[in-house]
Design a protein around this motif. Sequence first.
Motif, PDB file in Angstrom:
ATOM      1  N   VAL A  75       8.108  17.889 -18.895  1.00  0.00           N
ATOM      2  CA  VAL A  75       7.424  17.420 -17.689  1.00  0.00           C
ATOM      3  C   VAL A  75       8.402  16.650 -16.808  1.00  0.00           C
ATOM      4  N   ILE A  76       8.465  17.040 -15.546  1.00  0.00           N
ATOM      5  CA  ILE A  76       9.176  16.243 -14.545  1.00  0.00           C
ATOM      6  C   ILE A  76       8.130  15.356 -13.885  1.00  0.00           C
ATOM      7  N   PRO A  77       8.253  14.042 -14.028  1.00  0.00           N
ATOM      8  CA  PRO A  77       7.226  13.172 -13.451  1.00  0.00           C
ATOM      9  C   PRO A  77       7.271  13.156 -11.928  1.00  0.00           C
ATOM     10  N   ALA A  78       6.082  13.166 -11.326  1.00  0.00           N
ATOM     11  CA  ALA A  78       5.934  13.064  -9.878  1.00  0.00           C
ATOM     12  C   ALA A  78       4.678  12.254  -9.624  1.00  0.00           C
ATOM     13  N   SER A  79       4.822  11.138  -8.938  1.00  0.00           N
ATOM     14  CA  SER A  79       3.713  10.198  -8.816  1.00  0.00           C
ATOM     15  C   SER A  79       2.725  10.550  -7.715  1.00  0.00           C
ATOM     16  N   GLN A  80       3.114  11.443  -6.788  1.00  0.00           N
ATOM     17  CA  GLN A  80       2.269  11.715  -5.623  1.00  0.00           C
ATOM     18  C   GLN A  80       1.751  13.150  -5.631  1.00  0.00           C
ATOM     19  N   VAL A  81       0.603  13.335  -4.981  1.00  0.00           N
ATOM     20  CA  VAL A  81      -0.018  14.654  -4.847  1.00  0.00           C
ATOM     21  C   VAL A  81      -0.405  14.851  -3.386  1.00  0.00           C
ATOM     22  N   ILE A  82       0.032  15.943  -2.791  1.00  0.00           N
ATOM     23  CA  ILE A  82      -0.328  16.247  -1.412  1.00  0.00           C
ATOM     24  C   ILE A  82      -1.685  16.943  -1.413  1.00  0.00           C
ATOM     25  N   ALA A  83      -2.642  16.359  -0.719  1.00  0.00           N
ATOM     26  CA  ALA A  83      -4.008  16.889  -0.702  1.00  0.00           C
ATOM     27  C   ALA A  83      -4.053  18.265  -0.049  1.00  0.00           C
ATOM     28  N   MET A  84      -5.045  19.059  -0.435  1.00  0.00           N
ATOM     29  CA  MET A  84      -5.176  20.419   0.077  1.00  0.00           C
ATOM     30  C   MET A  84      -5.345  20.450   1.591  1.00  0.00           C
ATOM     31  N   GLY A  85      -6.007  19.439   2.153  1.00  0.00           N
ATOM     32  CA  GLY A  85      -6.257  19.447   3.584  1.00  0.00           C
ATOM     33  C   GLY A  85      -5.230  18.699   4.412  1.00  0.00           C
ATOM     34  N   ALA A  86      -4.186  18.194   3.776  1.00  0.00           N
ATOM     35  CA  ALA A  86      -3.181  17.416   4.501  1.00  0.00           C
ATOM     36  C   ALA A  86      -2.259  18.328   5.307  1.00  0.00           C
ATOM     37  N   GLU A  87      -1.605  17.758   6.328  1.00  0.00           N
ATOM     38  CA  GLU A  87      -0.627  18.506   7.104  1.00  0.00           C
ATOM     39  C   GLU A  87       0.632  18.660   6.247  1.00  0.00           C
ATOM     40  N   GLY A  88       1.040  19.908   6.032  1.00  0.00           N
ATOM     41  CA  GLY A  88       2.058  20.187   5.026  1.00  0.00           C
ATOM     42  C   GLY A  88       3.426  19.591   5.299  1.00  0.00           C
ATOM     43  N   ALA A  89       4.016  19.913   6.444  1.00  0.00           N
ATOM     44  CA  ALA A  89       5.402  19.518   6.715  1.00  0.00           C
ATOM     45  C   ALA A  89       5.563  18.006   6.760  1.00  0.00           C
ATOM     46  N   SER A  90       4.677  17.310   7.468  1.00  0.00           N
ATOM     47  CA  SER A  90       4.799  15.852   7.559  1.00  0.00           C
ATOM     48  C   SER A  90       4.564  15.193   6.205  1.00  0.00           C
ATOM     49  N   SER A  91       3.667  15.743   5.409  1.00  0.00           N
ATOM     50  CA  SER A  91       3.405  15.191   4.082  1.00  0.00           C
ATOM     51  C   SER A  91       4.633  15.315   3.190  1.00  0.00           C
ATOM     52  N   VAL A  92       5.309  16.438   3.270  1.00  0.00           N
ATOM     53  CA  VAL A  92       6.513  16.640   2.459  1.00  0.00           C
ATOM     54  C   VAL A  92       7.601  15.647   2.851  1.00  0.00           C
ATOM     55  N   ARG A  93       7.721  15.374   4.147  1.00  0.00           N
ATOM     56  CA  ARG A  93       8.743  14.424   4.607  1.00  0.00           C
ATOM     57  C   ARG A  93       8.421  12.994   4.177  1.00  0.00           C
ATOM     58  N   LYS A  94       7.128  12.639   4.138  1.00  0.00           N
ATOM     59  CA  LYS A  94       6.740  11.278   3.790  1.00  0.00           C
ATOM     60  C   LYS A  94       6.620  11.068   2.280  1.00  0.00           C
ATOM     61  N   MET A  95       6.110  12.075   1.586  1.00  0.00           N
ATOM     62  CA  MET A  95       5.811  11.923   0.150  1.00  0.00           C
ATOM     63  C   MET A  95       6.917  12.579  -0.675  1.00  0.00           C
ATOM     64  N   LYS A  96       7.998  11.862  -0.815  1.00  0.00           N
ATOM     65  CA  LYS A  96       9.187  12.435  -1.463  1.00  0.00           C
ATOM     66  C   LYS A  96       9.025  12.586  -2.970  1.00  0.00           C
ATOM     67  N   ASP A  97       8.023  11.918  -3.542  1.00  0.00           N
ATOM     68  CA  ASP A  97       7.789  12.055  -4.990  1.00  0.00           C
ATOM     69  C   ASP A  97       6.541  12.896  -5.272  1.00  0.00           C
ATOM     70  N   ALA A  98       6.180  13.765  -4.325  1.00  0.00           N
ATOM     71  CA  ALA A  98       5.050  14.664  -4.538  1.00  0.00           C
ATOM     72  C   ALA A  98       5.427  15.765  -5.525  1.00  0.00           C
TER      73      ALA A  98
END
Length: 331
Positions: free
Chosen positions: A51-74
């Motif tokens: 398992v590679i630990p990742a503390s964050q989860v990007i919600a299904m309805g979130a904006e993809g690109a901006s979420s990836v830039r902000k949530m680096k541990d997703a």
Amino acid sequence: MTSLPVAVDAMGGDDAPQSVLAGVRIAAEQGIPVLLVGQAEQLTGSGDFEVIPASQVIAMGAEGASSVRKMKDASVVRAAEAVRDGRAAAMVSAGNTGAAMAASLLRMGRIRGVSRPAIATPIHVPGRAWPNVLLDSGANTECSAGWLVQFAQMGAVYCRDRWGVEKPRVGLLSNGEEAGKGSPLVKEAFELLEDRDWQSRTGAMFTGNVEGRDLLEDLVDVIVTDGFTGNVALKTAEGVAKQLIGALLGAFDSSDEARQGAKLLAPALGPLYEEFSPDSVGGAILLGVRGVSIISHGASSPRALANAIQVAHELAERDTVGSLHRVLSPE
């Protein structure tokens, strides 16, 4: 050949992580090495999987690109990084599609010479051993004619690598089969696709325009369009298939006579249902990034996820990304 595992976004999907873990176990039973990425406390029942630990989860309805830039541990970001860093041969995510695309592009990068990656979705063709490949089916809502030519090249390479089609036939989705039909984008793309250079480099053959009714026909092997049109066409086909199956099931249960007839037809209809089931496909590949990235539907069943993992493993084994690189950036 690669012995690296497939990195699976364990937190991606409507029923994650339970359905994802069930799919991972099916894939592991088939001998495919798997690496899980996600919140460790949610994966305590995952068994012996790394398992590679990742503390964050990007919600299904979130904006993809901006979420990836902000949530680096997703989880989806860490899965893409595992491919980039050589810890995994490929990645699979049934989570937020936009986030999976953005993470793959931003962390893996584009193949040199590729202007925009495209989602390539297999569409079952009745009576044929391989599907039609539709791209772009959602990554780029607005496209240039030159991008459509690149989609054609990538689709042809993918079709040849995955299904062994020696000379893939490429069609351009339009509102008529005649050469003069279509929007300004389609007309310009048609002229560019007629060029023999890209066809000789990919071993493909441009056959002209195809229409929406041809998505499931054995007329071409690769269907090229912009991501907006491709996504609408794909969802329309899926909706029609779903409604048709529902109507048939309703008719079979409408009377005692119909139920008796359904029993007689079941041996013939069962295999046909399996052919059209989305579970048999598993997911679509994002072509044009420097790694294998399979994007699955959020409602994917464990069987669908297992198939997606198998596809990811096979494409890594066949070095499909290397084949794309050799065609699109040969120098």
